[in-house]
Structure formats: C-alpha cells, structure tokens
Write a protein that holds these residues in place. Sequence first.
Motif, PDB file in Angstrom:
ATOM      1  N   GLY A  60       0.815  -1.205   0.000  1.00  0.00           N
ATOM      2  CA  GLY A  60       0.000   0.000   0.000  1.00  0.00           C
ATOM      3  C   GLY A  60       0.849   1.254   0.000  1.00  0.00           C
ATOM      4  O   GLY A  60       2.041   1.219   0.281  1.00  0.00           O
ATOM      5  N   TRP A  61       0.185   2.350  -0.354  1.00  0.00           N
ATOM      6  CA  TRP A  61       0.782   3.686  -0.270  1.00  0.00           C
ATOM      7  C   TRP A  61      -0.059   4.521   0.696  1.00  0.00           C
ATOM      8  O   TRP A  61      -1.296   4.484   0.649  1.00  0.00           O
ATOM      9  CB  TRP A  61       0.795   4.363  -1.633  1.00  0.00           C
ATOM     10  CG  TRP A  61       1.845   3.854  -2.574  1.00  0.00           C
ATOM     11  CD1 TRP A  61       1.691   2.919  -3.555  1.00  0.00           C
ATOM     12  CD2 TRP A  61       3.212   4.273  -2.631  1.00  0.00           C
ATOM     13  NE1 TRP A  61       2.883   2.724  -4.203  1.00  0.00           N
ATOM     14  CE2 TRP A  61       3.831   3.552  -3.665  1.00  0.00           C
ATOM     15  CE3 TRP A  61       3.979   5.199  -1.917  1.00  0.00           C
ATOM     16  CZ2 TRP A  61       5.185   3.702  -4.003  1.00  0.00           C
ATOM     17  CZ3 TRP A  61       5.306   5.348  -2.244  1.00  0.00           C
ATOM     18  CH2 TRP A  61       5.906   4.612  -3.275  1.00  0.00           C
ATOM     19  N   VAL A 101      -3.792   5.939   0.790  1.00  0.00           N
ATOM     20  CA  VAL A 101      -3.840   6.414  -0.586  1.00  0.00           C
ATOM     21  C   VAL A 101      -4.272   5.298  -1.531  1.00  0.00           C
ATOM     22  O   VAL A 101      -5.226   5.456  -2.294  1.00  0.00           O
ATOM     23  CB  VAL A 101      -2.467   6.968  -1.027  1.00  0.00           C
ATOM     24  CG1 VAL A 101      -2.491   7.338  -2.504  1.00  0.00           C
ATOM     25  CG2 VAL A 101      -2.077   8.167  -0.171  1.00  0.00           C
ATOM     26  N   ALA A 102      -3.578   4.161  -1.475  1.00  0.00           N
ATOM     27  CA  ALA A 102      -3.892   3.067  -2.396  1.00  0.00           C
ATOM     28  C   ALA A 102      -3.333   1.754  -1.868  1.00  0.00           C
ATOM     29  O   ALA A 102      -2.354   1.742  -1.135  1.00  0.00           O
ATOM     30  CB  ALA A 102      -3.322   3.350  -3.779  1.00  0.00           C
ATOM     31  N   SER A 154      -1.387 -10.347  -6.221  1.00  0.00           N
ATOM     32  CA  SER A 154      -1.503 -10.738  -7.624  1.00  0.00           C
ATOM     33  C   SER A 154      -1.904  -9.582  -8.524  1.00  0.00           C
ATOM     34  O   SER A 154      -2.055  -9.765  -9.731  1.00  0.00           O
ATOM     35  CB  SER A 154      -2.568 -11.826  -7.747  1.00  0.00           C
ATOM     36  OG  SER A 154      -3.820 -11.315  -7.342  1.00  0.00           O
ATOM     37  N   SER A 155      -2.092  -8.389  -7.940  1.00  0.00           N
ATOM     38  CA  SER A 155      -2.598  -7.212  -8.667  1.00  0.00           C
ATOM     39  C   SER A 155      -4.041  -7.375  -9.104  1.00  0.00           C
ATOM     40  O   SER A 155      -4.552  -6.556  -9.852  1.00  0.00           O
ATOM     41  CB  SER A 155      -1.740  -6.898  -9.909  1.00  0.00           C
ATOM     42  OG  SER A 155      -0.405  -6.667  -9.561  1.00  0.00           O
ATOM     43  N   GLU A 156      -4.706  -8.425  -8.625  1.00  0.00           N
ATOM     44  CA  GLU A 156      -6.085  -8.670  -9.048  1.00  0.00           C
ATOM     45  C   GLU A 156      -7.041  -7.639  -8.464  1.00  0.00           C
ATOM     46  O   GLU A 156      -8.061  -7.304  -9.066  1.00  0.00           O
ATOM     47  CB  GLU A 156      -6.509 -10.076  -8.619  1.00  0.00           C
ATOM     48  CG  GLU A 156      -7.899 -10.469  -9.090  1.00  0.00           C
ATOM     49  CD  GLU A 156      -8.154 -11.958  -8.970  1.00  0.00           C
ATOM     50  OE1 GLU A 156      -7.208 -12.731  -9.192  1.00  0.00           O
ATOM     51  OE2 GLU A 156      -9.287 -12.337  -8.646  1.00  0.00           O
ATOM     52  N   SER A 157      -6.699  -7.116  -7.299  1.00  0.00           N
ATOM     53  CA  SER A 157      -7.577  -6.148  -6.648  1.00  0.00           C
ATOM     54  C   SER A 157      -6.785  -4.934  -6.182  1.00  0.00           C
ATOM     55  O   SER A 157      -5.659  -5.074  -5.685  1.00  0.00           O
ATOM     56  CB  SER A 157      -8.275  -6.800  -5.451  1.00  0.00           C
ATOM     57  OG  SER A 157      -9.075  -5.863  -4.760  1.00  0.00           O
ATOM     58  N   THR A 158      -7.374  -3.763  -6.374  1.00  0.00           N
ATOM     59  CA  THR A 158      -6.774  -2.527  -5.884  1.00  0.00           C
ATOM     60  C   THR A 158      -7.837  -1.713  -5.155  1.00  0.00           C
ATOM     61  O   THR A 158      -9.039  -1.906  -5.361  1.00  0.00           O
ATOM     62  CB  THR A 158      -6.193  -1.680  -7.030  1.00  0.00           C
ATOM     63  OG1 THR A 158      -7.235  -1.386  -7.977  1.00  0.00           O
ATOM     64  CG2 THR A 158      -5.053  -2.395  -7.741  1.00  0.00           C
ATOM     65  N   GLY A 159      -7.375  -0.808  -4.303  1.00  0.00           N
ATOM     66  CA  GLY A 159      -8.285   0.072  -3.591  1.00  0.00           C
ATOM     67  C   GLY A 159      -7.655   1.442  -3.451  1.00  0.00           C
ATOM     68  O   GLY A 159      -6.427   1.559  -3.423  1.00  0.00           O
ATOM     69  N   TYR A 180      -6.943 -12.039  -1.598  1.00  0.00           N
ATOM     70  CA  TYR A 180      -7.516 -11.266  -2.694  1.00  0.00           C
ATOM     71  C   TYR A 180      -8.272 -10.050  -2.178  1.00  0.00           C
ATOM     72  O   TYR A 180      -9.025  -9.412  -2.903  1.00  0.00           O
ATOM     73  CB  TYR A 180      -8.425 -12.155  -3.548  1.00  0.00           C
ATOM     74  CG  TYR A 180      -7.646 -13.199  -4.310  1.00  0.00           C
ATOM     75  CD1 TYR A 180      -7.462 -14.473  -3.778  1.00  0.00           C
ATOM     76  CD2 TYR A 180      -7.049 -12.903  -5.518  1.00  0.00           C
ATOM     77  CE1 TYR A 180      -6.719 -15.422  -4.457  1.00  0.00           C
ATOM     78  CE2 TYR A 180      -6.302 -13.837  -6.200  1.00  0.00           C
ATOM     79  CZ  TYR A 180      -6.134 -15.103  -5.666  1.00  0.00           C
ATOM     80  OH  TYR A 180      -5.389 -16.038  -6.335  1.00  0.00           O
ATOM     81  N   ILE A 181      -8.070  -9.748  -0.908  1.00  0.00           N
ATOM     82  CA  ILE A 181      -8.670  -8.576  -0.282  1.00  0.00           C
ATOM     83  C   ILE A 181      -7.609  -7.500  -0.139  1.00  0.00           C
ATOM     84  O   ILE A 181      -6.484  -7.770   0.283  1.00  0.00           O
ATOM     85  CB  ILE A 181      -9.242  -8.927   1.104  1.00  0.00           C
ATOM     86  CG1 ILE A 181     -10.338  -9.986   0.970  1.00  0.00           C
ATOM     87  CG2 ILE A 181      -9.783  -7.679   1.792  1.00  0.00           C
ATOM     88  CD1 ILE A 181     -10.831 -10.521   2.293  1.00  0.00           C
ATOM     89  N   THR A 182      -7.963  -6.266  -0.493  1.00  0.00           N
ATOM     90  CA  THR A 182      -7.029  -5.151  -0.409  1.00  0.00           C
ATOM     91  C   THR A 182      -7.078  -4.539   0.981  1.00  0.00           C
ATOM     92  O   THR A 182      -8.137  -4.092   1.419  1.00  0.00           O
ATOM     93  CB  THR A 182      -7.381  -4.074  -1.444  1.00  0.00           C
ATOM     94  OG1 THR A 182      -7.457  -4.650  -2.741  1.00  0.00           O
ATOM     95  CG2 THR A 182      -6.335  -2.974  -1.438  1.00  0.00           C
ATOM     96  N   PRO A 183      -5.953  -4.499   1.675  1.00  0.00           N
ATOM     97  CA  PRO A 183      -5.943  -3.845   2.996  1.00  0.00           C
ATOM     98  C   PRO A 183      -6.045  -2.335   2.842  1.00  0.00           C
ATOM     99  O   PRO A 183      -5.498  -1.759   1.905  1.00  0.00           O
ATOM    100  CB  PRO A 183      -4.585  -4.255   3.576  1.00  0.00           C
ATOM    101  CG  PRO A 183      -3.726  -4.491   2.384  1.00  0.00           C
ATOM    102  CD  PRO A 183      -4.633  -5.009   1.311  1.00  0.00           C
ATOM    103  N   THR A 184      -6.755  -1.694   3.776  1.00  0.00           N
ATOM    104  CA  THR A 184      -6.930  -0.242   3.717  1.00  0.00           C
ATOM    105  C   THR A 184      -6.752   0.443   5.071  1.00  0.00           C
ATOM    106  O   THR A 184      -6.761   1.668   5.142  1.00  0.00           O
ATOM    107  CB  THR A 184      -8.331   0.119   3.188  1.00  0.00           C
ATOM    108  OG1 THR A 184      -9.311  -0.401   4.093  1.00  0.00           O
ATOM    109  CG2 THR A 184      -8.559  -0.448   1.806  1.00  0.00           C
TER     110      THR A 184
END
Length: 128
Positions: free
Chosen positions: A35-36, A48-49, A54-59, A106-110
């Motif tokens: 993450g950023w 931020v992101a 796997s780059s399959e999911s982004t947030g 496959y879950i994006t941490p935020t």
Amino acid sequence: QVQLVESGGGLVQAGGSLKLSCEASDPNFKNVAMGWWRQAPGKEREFVAGITWSSESTGYGDLVKGRFTISRDNAKNTVYLQMNSLKPEDTGVYYCATASSYRGSYITPTKKYEFDYWGQGTQVTVSA
C-alpha cells in the motif's frame, strides 16, 4: 528485517504528474499486499492506495480515486504509484508499506493496523 525504499518524489506544479516507486528487500514480496500512504504536516497519515499480491484487486482513498493508479512488478520487488492531475492538497510525505497478514489474499488492505513494515517516505510537493 524488511526494508522498503521509496523514490520519485519531488516538486511539481498543480495539474502535473509524478510516479513513485518503492523497492522492497522482502523475499516474500510477491506474496504480500502492498500500500501507499501519505501524511501532510499536522495531519494524520491517510490511506492512498492498496494492491493485492496478484494485482487482481486494488483500492483507493476517496481523495485520489480516478487520479492515482497503483501497480506492482513482482519480478522487480517494486510497487508503483502513478499520480496524475496533482493538486496542492496532495502535498505530503508518501510512504509505502507491506501488509504481510494479507499473504495470498484477494482482499485489499486499507487500514493502518493492517500494514506492518514501512518505508522512510518520499516528499511530494505540489505548487499552486
């Protein structure tokens, strides 16, 4: 000990673009989410992101959606942040971080507590 080294920050005029890079020393880089985050003077560090292994999911954070793009190259142990249409309010120190608990997920941490190792940060300054 995982080391993360950010680069690519600098001074840019409003409306311009920058691309940040973060190289990781972690041999398990290709398996973990990244993450950023950014922090402006006197403000809390904000998400931020994020991107899965796997780059399959982004947030993305609400303030950067549609302007910033996160990507990664697992062969180079590097994660990127392409920032377009920059605004003065994007000014701050940008940090990359790993989310080791999201290995293979496959879950994006935020959330901040989901990230464990952090880089030293790179300064981004957007002038009006």
